[in-house]
Motif scaffolding. Structure first.
Motif, PDB file in Angstrom:
ATOM      1  N   LEU A  52       0.820  -1.211   0.000  1.00 22.35           N
ATOM      2  CA  LEU A  52       0.000   0.000   0.000  1.00 22.35           C
ATOM      3  C   LEU A  52       0.855   1.261   0.000  1.00 22.35           C
ATOM      4  N   ILE A  53       1.933   1.252   0.757  1.00 17.66           N
ATOM      5  CA  ILE A  53       2.842   2.405   0.779  1.00 17.66           C
ATOM      6  C   ILE A  53       3.459   2.621  -0.599  1.00 17.66           C
ATOM      7  N   SER A  54       3.870   1.543  -1.239  1.00 19.88           N
ATOM      8  CA  SER A  54       4.490   1.691  -2.557  1.00 19.88           C
ATOM      9  C   SER A  54       3.483   2.146  -3.607  1.00 19.88           C
ATOM     10  N   VAL A  55       2.224   1.721  -3.483  1.00 18.69           N
ATOM     11  CA  VAL A  55       1.207   2.169  -4.423  1.00 18.69           C
ATOM     12  C   VAL A  55       0.904   3.635  -4.237  1.00 18.69           C
ATOM     13  N   VAL A  56       0.807   4.078  -2.989  1.00 19.81           N
ATOM     14  CA  VAL A  56       0.504   5.483  -2.704  1.00 19.81           C
ATOM     15  C   VAL A  56       1.648   6.383  -3.147  1.00 19.81           C
ATOM     16  N   ARG A  57       2.845   5.978  -2.882  1.00 23.46           N
ATOM     17  CA  ARG A  57       4.016   6.799  -3.236  1.00 23.46           C
ATOM     18  C   ARG A  57       4.357   6.679  -4.713  1.00 23.46           C
ATOM     19  N   GLY A  58       3.903   5.635  -5.372  1.00 22.46           N
ATOM     20  CA  GLY A  58       4.185   5.457  -6.793  1.00 22.46           C
ATOM     21  C   GLY A  58       5.583   4.970  -7.068  1.00 22.46           C
TER      22      GLY A  58
END
Length: 54
Positions: free
Chosen positions: A43-49
């Protein structure tokens, strides 16, 4: 990280089948924690892109 989760899940299933309830419960708990850590990192990687390497 998901490979560790699957490994602990398989250990928990095998230990449960063989009657080692304590080991099965501990391995299942570890698998659950690792799964949720991997989910949070996803989720963190998806939000940060960006890609987060584990």
């Amino acid at each position: 990280m998901l490979s560790w989760t699957i490994t602990f899940l398989v250990v928990a299933i095998i230990a449960g089948v063989l009657g080692f309830g304590g080991i099965a419960g501990t391995a299942a708990s570890i698998a659950k924690v690792l799964f949720f850590v991997a989910l949070v990192l996803l989720l963190i990687s998806v939000v940060r892109g960006k890609s987060v390497t584990v």
